[in-house]
Structures are given as structure tokens and as C-alpha cells.
Scaffold this active site. Structure first.
Site, PDB file in Angstrom:
ATOM      1  N   LYS A  39       0.840  -1.200   0.000  1.00 33.61           N
ATOM      2  CA  LYS A  39       0.000   0.000   0.000  1.00 33.61           C
ATOM      3  C   LYS A  39       0.867   1.239   0.000  1.00 33.61           C
ATOM      4  O   LYS A  39       1.643   1.454   0.930  1.00 33.61           O
ATOM      5  CB  LYS A  39      -0.901   0.006   1.239  1.00 33.61           C
ATOM      6  CG  LYS A  39      -1.950  -1.072   1.221  1.00 33.61           C
ATOM      7  CD  LYS A  39      -2.732  -1.040   2.511  1.00 33.61           C
ATOM      8  CE  LYS A  39      -3.765  -2.157   2.513  1.00 33.61           C
ATOM      9  NZ  LYS A  39      -4.366  -2.313   3.831  1.00 33.61           N
ATOM     10  N   LEU A  40       0.716   2.064  -1.032  1.00 28.82           N
ATOM     11  CA  LEU A  40       1.494   3.302  -1.096  1.00 28.82           C
ATOM     12  C   LEU A  40       0.966   4.314  -0.077  1.00 28.82           C
ATOM     13  O   LEU A  40      -0.161   4.219   0.386  1.00 28.82           O
ATOM     14  CB  LEU A  40       1.411   3.891  -2.503  1.00 28.82           C
ATOM     15  CG  LEU A  40       2.061   3.061  -3.615  1.00 28.82           C
ATOM     16  CD1 LEU A  40       1.861   3.757  -4.965  1.00 28.82           C
ATOM     17  CD2 LEU A  40       3.552   2.851  -3.352  1.00 28.82           C
ATOM     18  N   THR A  43       4.221   6.641   5.994  1.00 30.23           N
ATOM     19  CA  THR A  43       3.813   7.019   7.348  1.00 30.23           C
ATOM     20  C   THR A  43       2.675   8.028   7.306  1.00 30.23           C
ATOM     21  O   THR A  43       1.679   7.896   8.018  1.00 30.23           O
ATOM     22  CB  THR A  43       5.022   7.626   8.101  1.00 30.23           C
ATOM     23  OG1 THR A  43       6.028   6.623   8.214  1.00 30.23           O
ATOM     24  CG2 THR A  43       4.633   8.115   9.491  1.00 30.23           C
ATOM     25  N   VAL A 243      12.799  12.702  32.019  1.00 31.53           N
ATOM     26  CA  VAL A 243      12.250  11.370  32.305  1.00 31.53           C
ATOM     27  C   VAL A 243      13.391  10.441  32.734  1.00 31.53           C
ATOM     28  O   VAL A 243      14.399  10.326  32.041  1.00 31.53           O
ATOM     29  CB  VAL A 243      11.507  10.812  31.063  1.00 31.53           C
ATOM     30  CG1 VAL A 243      11.065   9.379  31.301  1.00 31.53           C
ATOM     31  CG2 VAL A 243      10.319  11.693  30.720  1.00 31.53           C
ATOM     32  N   GLY A 277      10.650  12.371  18.721  1.00 29.81           N
ATOM     33  CA  GLY A 277      11.309  12.591  17.436  1.00 29.81           C
ATOM     34  C   GLY A 277      11.330  11.341  16.577  1.00 29.81           C
ATOM     35  O   GLY A 277      10.909  10.264  17.014  1.00 29.81           O
ATOM     36  N   ALA A 326       5.744  16.151   5.728  1.00 29.59           N
ATOM     37  CA  ALA A 326       5.280  15.555   4.471  1.00 29.59           C
ATOM     38  C   ALA A 326       5.404  16.544   3.308  1.00 29.59           C
ATOM     39  O   ALA A 326       5.852  16.180   2.213  1.00 29.59           O
ATOM     40  CB  ALA A 326       3.822  15.113   4.629  1.00 29.59           C
ATOM     41  N   HIS A 451     -14.293  40.525   4.728  1.00 26.69           N
ATOM     42  CA  HIS A 451     -14.908  40.658   6.057  1.00 26.69           C
ATOM     43  C   HIS A 451     -16.242  39.942   6.063  1.00 26.69           C
ATOM     44  O   HIS A 451     -17.018  40.101   5.126  1.00 26.69           O
ATOM     45  CB  HIS A 451     -15.125  42.136   6.370  1.00 26.69           C
ATOM     46  CG  HIS A 451     -15.828  42.362   7.687  1.00 26.69           C
ATOM     47  ND1 HIS A 451     -15.207  42.145   8.893  1.00 26.69           N
ATOM     48  CD2 HIS A 451     -17.100  42.757   7.975  1.00 26.69           C
ATOM     49  CE1 HIS A 451     -16.052  42.420   9.864  1.00 26.69           C
ATOM     50  NE2 HIS A 451     -17.215  42.784   9.340  1.00 26.69           N
TER      51      HIS A 451
HETATM   52  P1  NAD Z   1       9.905  16.469  17.553  1.00 23.57           P
HETATM   53  O1  NAD Z   1      11.356  16.339  17.375  1.00 23.57           O
HETATM   54  O2  NAD Z   1       9.167  17.504  16.836  1.00 23.57           O
HETATM   55  O3  NAD Z   1       9.567  16.683  19.102  1.00 23.57           O
HETATM   56  C1  NAD Z   1      10.040  15.808  20.069  1.00 23.57           C
HETATM   57  C2  NAD Z   1      10.000  16.512  21.407  1.00 23.57           C
HETATM   58  O4  NAD Z   1      10.391  15.582  22.390  1.00 23.57           O
HETATM   59  C3  NAD Z   1      10.972  17.690  21.487  1.00 23.57           C
HETATM   60  O5  NAD Z   1      10.284  18.796  21.993  1.00 23.57           O
HETATM   61  C4  NAD Z   1      12.047  17.173  22.427  1.00 23.57           C
HETATM   62  O6  NAD Z   1      12.617  18.208  23.200  1.00 23.57           O
HETATM   63  C5  NAD Z   1      11.279  16.208  23.291  1.00 23.57           C
HETATM   64  N1  NAD Z   1      12.074  15.153  23.896  1.00 23.57           N
HETATM   65  C6  NAD Z   1      13.092  14.451  23.337  1.00 23.57           C
HETATM   66  N2  NAD Z   1      13.550  13.525  24.213  1.00 23.57           N
HETATM   67  C7  NAD Z   1      12.794  13.639  25.333  1.00 23.57           C
HETATM   68  C8  NAD Z   1      12.764  12.956  26.577  1.00 23.57           C
HETATM   69  N3  NAD Z   1      13.608  11.957  26.838  1.00 23.57           N
HETATM   70  N4  NAD Z   1      11.855  13.349  27.494  1.00 23.57           N
HETATM   71  C9  NAD Z   1      10.999  14.354  27.249  1.00 23.57           C
HETATM   72  N5  NAD Z   1      10.977  15.021  26.086  1.00 23.57           N
HETATM   73  C10 NAD Z   1      11.859  14.667  25.139  1.00 23.57           C
HETATM   74  O7  NAD Z   1       9.327  15.017  17.261  1.00 23.57           O
HETATM   75  P2  NAD Z   1       7.864  14.433  17.129  1.00 23.57           P
HETATM   76  O8  NAD Z   1       6.857  15.308  17.764  1.00 23.57           O
HETATM   77  O9  NAD Z   1       7.983  13.023  17.564  1.00 23.57           O
HETATM   78  O10 NAD Z   1       7.637  14.486  15.572  1.00 23.57           O
HETATM   79  C11 NAD Z   1       8.552  13.838  14.690  1.00 23.57           C
HETATM   80  C12 NAD Z   1       8.635  14.559  13.380  1.00 23.57           C
HETATM   81  O11 NAD Z   1       7.425  14.453  12.698  1.00 23.57           O
HETATM   82  C13 NAD Z   1       8.933  16.031  13.560  1.00 23.57           C
HETATM   83  O12 NAD Z   1       9.809  16.459  12.565  1.00 23.57           O
HETATM   84  C14 NAD Z   1       7.603  16.653  13.397  1.00 23.57           C
HETATM   85  O13 NAD Z   1       7.663  17.980  12.922  1.00 23.57           O
HETATM   86  C15 NAD Z   1       6.937  15.727  12.388  1.00 23.57           C
HETATM   87  N6  NAD Z   1       5.503  15.800  12.576  1.00 23.57           N
HETATM   88  C16 NAD Z   1       4.858  16.852  12.065  1.00 23.57           C
HETATM   89  C17 NAD Z   1       3.513  16.985  12.260  1.00 23.57           C
HETATM   90  C18 NAD Z   1       2.827  18.173  11.703  1.00 23.57           C
HETATM   91  O14 NAD Z   1       3.400  18.852  10.875  1.00 23.57           O
HETATM   92  N7  NAD Z   1       1.625  18.482  12.125  1.00 23.57           N
HETATM   93  C19 NAD Z   1       2.814  16.054  12.992  1.00 23.57           C
HETATM   94  C20 NAD Z   1       3.506  14.990  13.513  1.00 23.57           C
HETATM   95  C21 NAD Z   1       4.865  14.874  13.295  1.00 23.57           C
END
Ligand code: NAD
Length: 472
Positions: A39-40, A43, A243, A277, A326, A451
Site C-alpha cells: 500500500k502506497l 507514514t 524522564v 522525534g 510531508a 470581512h
Molecule cells: P519532535 O522532534 O518535533 O519533538 C520531540 C520533542 O520531544 C521535542 O520537543 C524534544 O525536546 C522532546 N524530547 C526528546 N527527548 C525527550 C525525553 N527523553 N523526554 C521528554 N521530552 C523529550 O518530534 P515528534 O513530535 O515526535 O515528531 C517527529 C517529526 O514528525 C517532527 O519532525 C515533526 O515535525 C513531524 N511531525 C509533524 C507533524 C505536523 O506537521 N503536524 C505532525 C507529527 C509529526
């Protein structure tokens, strides 16, 4: 029989890869798209952007239905949440778009291979050989260019493997029921979006963020406002939280952490989401047989998305120095295939990428934060307009948040726009175009906005840079 030689073989069928494939087809290139899943969509479509936003829409509807009496709608009885129907609707959205992609591949004459693609080294006489493994059988595929678009995977902490208590974005999307309580580790986009969704569905949510502020990539004022509004919604936001341990308990999970004041704390919940992340998926791609060197797993590219190995490009979440989004993946794919087709292109520029977080409140931002603008040597002027002064925001009963404009004081050059509040993820588009076209505050102040619209807040915010917002 002569072996087919594709103009381009793309490894990975997420938004980066499938967008590259479609545009390559439109440009008349002979395209192969390889994905290990039948499936294309990658994530984004299956366990990311699309299902989360589908759930978010349910969450919004759920809150509206529960608030219906406020708008004079009575007689609804007690609304109930049929969780399996919520999940089914989300799955239906995914299925519809997966089929849509299959259609688009046929329409653009893209040959799709289900299997794992691997590089075998540099090109020989200008032709790359890609090893294709499907159902245990190996074969070769030949292409003049190869684009790597293998995406990313959720990182973990303390080597915790996801299961039915310790969750990543994947498990979060098919929970058998709405959990009573949830600890979210990490307040990036993934963390705050799920925190927001499940709070709407009634979960008791605690956020533990390591850095001093939530959504740390955003402007500081946005982080402050998000924390204020999340707390107002009853989400327990803890920043500066380290944590220390995650333990399973009979009832779920216990997370021990050191708080911002250095005190030992712990919290128990039914589930924990690890949202710290995403790591690039660049292992087992055969990169060691090429000139490509990894930087913490990421691949360095030039403005045309070309790697150090001639004829090999990288796009999407595996690229060093670009946000893992994305829409960045998709545009980097367009850039790569436009280059391959020998046509002019515009490179992906970091300061022109909208960042959108689909929580309640939403966040939309582009360009430099106030701090980044100052660091870059600008004399900065800031304009801020609260949605409280916007009539459409009052009409839709959602007037928390603001629009913040960062401009250079000298010529009024627009440097950054940061929105938190209703429809922020839609409103940000005009700011991206304004930046692309190098608009100044003077020009934007004379740009008519209809408006009553939420977009008028943009006009007021541009004017606020010169202290002349009409509605504040
Ligand atoms: P992220 O890197 O954006 O955020 C991870 C957060 O976890 C950071 O604020 C970091 O400081 C924190 N963190 C790291 N280790 C930690 C720890 N041990 N304890 C507590 N906090 C910790 O990563 P994400 O939110 O997992 O997203 C992954 C990627 O996917 C990002 O690049 C994000 O922008 C992208 N994403 C984008 C969207 C969107 O555009 N709406 C939605 C989901 C994901």
C-alpha cells in the site's frame, strides 16, 4: 529481451516518493516506484498526518456536539462515542486515499514494485542497478537515476519497545478504547496533537517535555500561549521534565522524572506515548557501497537534492538539515525529478516552509521566529493581533490565540509569521506566499482581506507592526 532501463527509480512510496513519481511521470520520465508495503502512502497516509487529522476532526465534532446547547441546539440527548466507528471512519479515509494513489500511479504510467530496494554501488556506464527483494526473491532493476525516499521511524527512549502500553504514533492510532489516562513524553507536533485529540475524548493527559518549553521549534510566544491554552483545557503540561524511568504497572505505566525545579516526581497512567522525534530510515539501503556518508543517519544533499553519489538523490525525512514534514518531502521530490528532467526548479528553502500543528489550538508558522531574526542581525519590529478582536473568531466561538508578525524595521520586510488559534494551519498559507514574493508590511497593509474572515486577523497583525491594527 532487453532489460528495461528506467529514467528514475524511487525507493519509498510516502509523500516524498509518490509525489516525485507522479511529477516524473508528468515530465515524461519512465518511472519505477519501489515500496516494501503493498500500500502506497507511507507514514503520512497510514500512521501519520492523515489518520491523526481524521481523529482530530472527530474530536472537534465531539466537542461541538457536547457544546450544542450553547448554540441553541437542544434535544440531542446524551451523545455517545462509538470508538470502533471512529476508528473505522479513520480507516475509510486512509483506504480512499490509498486507492487514489494507485489510480494516480496508473494515470502517470508509474511502474510500482512491491519489495525492498537496495543500492548496489555507483552507476556503471550511467546505469544504476537496484536490488529488489520481494517475498524472499531477489532481482535487479535498472535506472539512470535513483531517488531515496525511505522516510523515518519513531525514536524510542531507554530502548523501550512499543507494545499495548508503551505507544508510538502507530499504536496510538488503533487503541482498542479511549484510555482513561495518558502520559505523553515529548511536546513536539506528535505529542501535542495526540494530547489534544485524546483530551477532547475525555482522557486525563499529562505532558512531559525535556526542554524548557512546549513546541520548542516555534516562536517563544507561541509556546507560552499553547501551554496556557492546554492548561486551560485541563492538560497537565510539564516542561523541563527529565524522564528517568518508565515502568510497567498492573494498571498501566509509571513514569519517574525530575521536574524543572530538580525534584523527583512520578506519574501513573494507563498508557504512555513516546513522541521524542523520528529517526531517518537509512539502514540496509546499500549506502556503504556508494560515496554517500551519513550524518547521524541523515543524508546530505545539494539544492537539487543530489547526494555525493552521482545520479543518486535523497528526499523527505532522510535529508539532513530540513524538517521532517510531508510537504517538505513532497516538494523535495518535485525538485529532484525536475532536475532529472533537465527543467528549471526552485530549491526548498528552510525559511519558506510552513510548520503546522493540528492541535486545539492550532499552530501555523513560517520564516524566522523573533529570536532567530534578532540572532540573524535584523532590527526587528513585531506586530501582534489577538483573535479576540476578530469578529469571525467570535462567531465560531473560538477567539483564543493571536497572529504574530516578525518584520525587519528598516524596510518593513516580512521575516516570519506565527499564528496560534482557529484555522492557523490554513491561515499560514498566505504568509508563505507573502514570504515567497518578498512582501513588505506596507504592501500587506494595503492588501484587502474579506470581512468577516479569520484572515482579517492577518491584515490587522501586519498593521500592528506599525501600531495601527484597526480592531485592537
Ligand atoms: P519532535 O522532534 O518535533 O519533538 C520531540 C520533542 O520531544 C521535542 O520537543 C524534544 O525536546 C522532546 N524530547 C526528546 N527527548 C525527550 C525525553 N527523553 N523526554 C521528554 N521530552 C523529550 O518530534 P515528534 O513530535 O515526535 O515528531 C517527529 C517529526 O514528525 C517532527 O519532525 C515533526 O515535525 C513531524 N511531525 C509533524 C507533524 C505536523 O506537521 N503536524 C505532525 C507529527 C509529526
Amino acid at each position: 529481451m532487453t532489460e528495461t532501463v528506467f529514467d528514475v527509480a524511487i525507493i519509498g512510496g510516502g509523500p516524498a516518493g509518490y509525489t516525485a513519481a507522479i511529477r516524473a511521470g508528468q515530465l515524461g520520465l519512465k518511472v519505477a516506484l519501489i515500496d516494501k508495503s503493498a500500500k502506497l502512502g507511507g507514514t503520512c497516509l497510514h500512521v501519520g498526518c492523515i489518520p491523526t487529522k481524521a481523529l482530530l476532526f472527530n474530536a472537534e465534532l465531539w466537542e461541538s456536539v457536547n457544546d450544542a446547547a450553547k448554540f441553541g441546539i437542544t434535544g440531542l440527548g446524551t451523545p455517545a462515542l462509538d470508538w470502533s466507528a471512529v476508528l473505522k471512519r479513520k480507516d475509510d479515509v486512509i483506504t480512499k486515499h490509498t486507492k487514489g494513489l494507485d489510480f494516480l500511479m496508473k494515470k502517470n504510467k508509474v511502474t510500482v514494485f512491491a519489495g525492498t530496494g537496495k543500492l548496489t554501488g555507483g552507476a556503471k556506464s550511467g546505469i544504476h542497478s537496484v536490488e529488489l527483494e520481494a517475498d524472499g526473491a531477489k532481482s535487479s532493476l535498472y535506472a539512470k537515476n535513483v531517488i531515496l525516499a525511505t522516510g523515518s521511524i519513531a525514536k524510542t527512549i531507554f530502548d523501550l519497545a512499543p507494545d499495548d502500553t508503551i505507544l508510538t504514533n502507530v499504536e496510538m492510532l488503533s487503541l482498542p478504547a479511549v484510555p482513561k489516562s495518558l502520559i505523553v513524553i515529548g511536546a513536539g507536533a506528535v505529542g501535542v496533537e495526540f494530547a489534544s485529540i485524546f483530551k477532547s475524548f475525555g482522557t486525563d493527559v499529562t505532558i512531559l517535555e525535556f526542554l524548557p518549553r512546549a513546541v520548542p521549534v516555534e516562536d517563544e510566544d507561541i509556546s507560552k500561549e499553547l501551554t496556557r491554552l492546554f492548561k486551560k483545557r485541563g492538560i497537565d503540561v510539564n516542561t523541563g521534565a527529565k524522564v528517568e524511568k518508565v515502568e510497567k504497572t498492573k494498571a498501566g505505566v509509571k513514569v519517574s522524572y525530575t521536574d524543572a525545579n530538580g525534584n523527583a516526581q512520578s506519574k501513573e497512567a494507563e498508557k504512555v506515548l513516546v513522541a521524542v522525534g523520528r529517526a531517518p530510515r537509512t539502514e540496509n539501503l546499500g549506502l556503504e557501497k556508494t560515496k554517500i556518508k551519513l550524518d547521524r543517519g541523515f543524508i546530505a544533499v545539494n539544492e537539487a537534492q543530489q547526494t555525493a553519489e552521482p545520479g543518486i538523490y535523497a528526499i523527505g525525512d532522510i535529508v539532513a538539515g530540513l524538517p521532517q514534514l510531508a510537504h517538505v518531502g513532497a516538494m523535495s521530490g518535485v525538485v529532484a525529478v525536475t532536475k532529472i528532467a533537465g527543467r528549471p526548479f526552485k530549491p526548498v528553502r528552510k525559511n519558506r516552509i510552513p510548520g503546522c500543528t493540528y492541535s486545539e489550538p492550532q499552530i501555523g508558522s513560517v520564516g524566522l521566529t523573533e529570536a532567530q531574526a534578532k540572532e540573524a542581525g535584523h532590527t526587528v519590529k513585531v506586530g501582534k493581533f489577538p483573535f479576540a478582536g476578530n469578529s469571525k473568531a467570535t462567531i465560531i466561538n473560538n477567539h483564543d490565540g493571536f497572529v504574530k508578525i516578525v518584520a525587519d524595521a528598516k524596510y518593513g520586510e516580512l521575516l516570519g509569521v506565527h499564528i496560534i488559534g482557529p484555522q492557523a494551519t490554513e491561515l499560514i498559507s498566505e504568509a508563505v506566499i507573502a514570504l515567497e514574493l518578498e512582501a513588505t508590511i506596507d504592501e500587506l497593509m494595503f492588501t484587502i482581506h474579506a470581512h468577516p474572515t479569520l484572515a482579517e486577523s492577518m491584515l490587522d497583525a501586519y498593521a500592528a507592526v506599525d501600531g495601527m491594527a484597526i480592531n485592537a
